[in-house]
Write a protein that holds these residues in place. Sequence first.
Motif, short mmCIF file in Angstrom:
data_model
loop_
_atom_site.label_atom_id
_atom_site.label_comp_id
_atom_site.label_asym_id
_atom_site.label_seq_id
_atom_site.Cartn_x
_atom_site.Cartn_y
_atom_site.Cartn_z
N VAL A 109 4.19 8.61 11.98
CA VAL A 109 2.84 9.25 10.65
C VAL A 109 1.72 9.94 11.96
CG1 VAL A 109 1.28 7.63 9.79
CG2 VAL A 109 3.45 7.71 8.69
N TYR A 110 1.38 10.82 11.83
CA TYR A 110 0.87 11.30 12.47
C TYR A 110 -1.46 10.76 11.37
CZ TYR A 110 3.62 13.83 15.05
OH TYR A 110 5.09 13.81 16.08
N VAL A 111 -2.51 10.96 12.36
CA VAL A 111 -3.28 10.54 12.50
C VAL A 111 -4.32 11.57 13.05
CG1 VAL A 111 -5.34 8.75 11.39
CG2 VAL A 111 -3.27 8.08 11.39
N ALA A 112 -5.25 11.71 12.30
CA ALA A 112 -6.70 12.61 13.01
C ALA A 112 -7.92 11.80 12.57
CB ALA A 112 -7.46 14.33 11.82
N ASP A 113 -8.28 12.06 14.10
CA ASP A 113 -9.34 10.77 13.36
C ASP A 113 -10.56 11.32 14.40
OD1 ASP A 113 -11.15 8.27 14.89
OD2 ASP A 113 -9.73 7.43 14.57
N PHE A 114 -11.35 11.86 13.43
CA PHE A 114 -12.68 12.35 13.54
C PHE A 114 -13.46 11.90 14.40
CE2 PHE A 114 -16.80 13.49 11.77
CZ PHE A 114 -16.37 14.63 11.55
N ASP A 115 -13.56 10.68 14.91
CA ASP A 115 -14.34 10.12 15.73
C ASP A 115 -14.37 10.05 17.06
OD1 ASP A 115 -16.86 10.08 14.48
OD2 ASP A 115 -17.17 7.27 13.85
N LEU A 116 -13.22 10.07 17.23
CA LEU A 116 -11.87 9.70 18.58
C LEU A 116 -11.88 11.11 19.09
CD1 LEU A 116 -9.93 7.18 17.94
CD2 LEU A 116 -12.12 6.80 19.53
N ASP A 117 -11.36 12.25 18.87
CA ASP A 117 -11.06 13.55 18.71
C ASP A 117 -10.13 13.45 19.38
OD1 ASP A 117 -13.65 14.68 18.59
OD2 ASP A 117 -14.74 13.96 19.53
N ARG A 118 -9.27 12.35 18.27
CA ARG A 118 -7.65 12.31 19.22
C ARG A 118 -6.95 12.06 17.90
NH1 ARG A 118 -5.75 10.20 23.61
NH2 ARG A 118 -4.19 8.70 23.94
N VAL A 119 -5.58 12.50 18.25
CA VAL A 119 -4.57 12.54 17.19
C VAL A 119 -3.44 11.95 17.58
CG1 VAL A 119 -1.67 13.77 15.97
CG2 VAL A 119 -4.45 15.00 16.30
N VAL A 120 -3.41 10.45 16.17
CA VAL A 120 -2.66 8.85 17.06
C VAL A 120 -1.46 8.67 16.17
CG1 VAL A 120 -2.97 6.65 16.74
CG2 VAL A 120 -4.83 7.70 17.08
N VAL A 121 -0.61 8.75 16.55
CA VAL A 121 0.78 8.32 15.64
C VAL A 121 1.69 6.73 16.38
CG1 VAL A 121 3.21 9.84 16.04
CG2 VAL A 121 1.23 10.21 17.19
N PHE A 122 1.92 7.09 15.08
CA PHE A 122 2.85 5.27 14.58
C PHE A 122 3.97 5.89 13.98
CE2 PHE A 122 -1.84 5.47 13.63
CZ PHE A 122 -2.57 4.15 14.83
N ASP A 123 4.61 4.67 14.09
CA ASP A 123 5.63 4.85 13.32
C ASP A 123 5.26 4.31 11.95
OD1 ASP A 123 6.37 1.72 12.84
OD2 ASP A 123 7.41 1.60 14.13
N SER A 124 6.48 4.60 11.04
CA SER A 124 6.07 4.06 8.93
C SER A 124 5.84 2.73 8.69
CB SER A 124 7.31 5.20 8.97
OG SER A 124 8.95 3.94 8.67
N GLY A 125 6.48 2.38 9.99
CA GLY A 125 6.31 0.64 10.05
C GLY A 125 4.63 0.21 10.38
N GLY A 126 3.88 1.01 11.24
CA GLY A 126 3.49 0.98 10.84
C GLY A 126 2.74 0.56 12.83
N LYS A 127 3.96 0.59 13.53
CA LYS A 127 3.77 0.62 15.10
C LYS A 127 3.11 1.65 15.51
CE LYS A 127 6.82 -0.69 18.88
NZ LYS A 127 8.27 -0.80 19.38
N PHE A 128 2.48 1.67 16.29
CA PHE A 128 1.42 2.38 17.61
C PHE A 128 2.62 2.86 18.30
CE2 PHE A 128 -0.66 3.63 21.56
CZ PHE A 128 -0.85 4.26 21.12
N LEU A 129 3.24 4.21 18.37
CA LEU A 129 3.30 4.92 19.40
C LEU A 129 3.07 5.44 20.44
CD1 LEU A 129 6.14 6.39 16.76
CD2 LEU A 129 6.75 4.49 18.02
N PHE A 130 2.14 6.37 20.61
CA PHE A 130 1.18 7.15 21.29
C PHE A 130 0.39 8.29 20.39
CE2 PHE A 130 4.87 10.46 19.52
CZ PHE A 130 4.22 11.89 19.81
N GLY A 131 -0.67 8.89 21.70
CA GLY A 131 -1.75 9.66 20.73
C GLY A 131 -1.61 10.68 22.07
N TRP A 132 -2.51 11.68 21.40
CA TRP A 132 -2.91 12.59 22.75
C TRP A 132 -4.45 13.44 21.89
CZ3 TRP A 132 0.37 13.84 18.80
CH2 TRP A 132 0.26 15.36 18.05
N GLY A 133 -5.64 13.76 22.62
CA GLY A 133 -6.47 14.78 22.39
C GLY A 133 -7.36 14.06 23.02
N SER A 134 -8.41 14.64 23.40
CA SER A 134 -10.26 14.08 23.54
C SER A 134 -10.95 15.25 23.21
CB SER A 134 -10.89 14.16 25.69
OG SER A 134 -10.26 15.13 26.02
N ALA A 135 -12.67 15.01 23.82
CA ALA A 135 -13.96 15.61 22.75
C ALA A 135 -13.26 16.80 23.55
CB ALA A 135 -14.47 15.21 22.81
#
Length: 321
Positions: A109-135
């Motif tokens: 599951v990929y999430v675009a976070d507007f305030d963090l300027d970041r993509v945050v990735v989880f598995d389908s159960g909601g466990k955090f996997l990794f992320g990338w990006g900065s402003a």
Amino acid sequence: MCTKKKVNRALLVALLAAVSFLSSCRRETEGPKIAEKQVPLHYQPIEAWKDHLQEPQGIAVGKEGNILVADARAAAIVVFSPQGKLLRRFGKERLKRPLDVASSSGDRVYVADFDLDRVVVFDSGGKFLFGWGSAGNDAGQFSSPVNIDVDEKGNVYVLEFYGHRIQKFTADGKWIRSWGGDGNGPGMLHYPVGITVGPDGTVYVADTHNYRIQKFDSEGNFLGEIIRKIEGAGLLSDPTGVAVDAENRIHIADSGNFRILMLSDDGHFLAQWKVGGVIRGTVFQSPTQLAVQQDFIYASDVGGGRILKLQLSETQPSPGG
């Protein structure tokens, strides 16, 4: 940076949540002219979900057909069954203002976070996997990511509101390419809000403040556009969301006109559903983002804090919804 983000949030909320005030500015349009080979379908509203949500923005179909909603104010991803039953929520400790969510066939599951300027990735159960990006404006950086989607190969497409561009990444966040740029010419963008990848890999962008839908191939080459004036449907007004079904019909959240439009793959008007009715006690204010699941369409209503479920039907809906 803090001041910029406060301004960003105010402008984006004004765009997405206050479109209901635009009714007095609507233009007169020509009478309906429907394409000769119209698909005999209509939008039939089924129900609206308003519980467990604060500010529903992006929406996607996830694993097992569940519906994923990016709740910006709650800073969480909320998961519902296709019938609207709350299943779980996750991400609050990792997210700040998620504006969109996408699901891949690889159980991510990929999430675009507007305030963090970041993509945050989880598995389908909601466990955090990794992320990338900065402003920033370099490759792999973001200037207010507002929407996100994943193609069948697992590639990730991120749309930037203030960056006026699209960036393409591998499933693990490795930068591939970017395209766009601020402007109104072919391939250029001006405060875009929605992106989706069609079944054939075509990338569709709701180029919101250019009042059009643009189409690109997966390499970023411009393929065409659906211009503001659509025969039989009048003028687009702040299109914020776009989705494409298995038959390549294009569904547009035409927020400034309080409606959802259905077009053929070559841009001919097929049907629309005008907001204004009451669906099981819930007034639907204005569509923002869309997701397709077989013959069902799900739409988020930011101003009303709701999700609307419609079905493609051969039966003409009753007036007002």
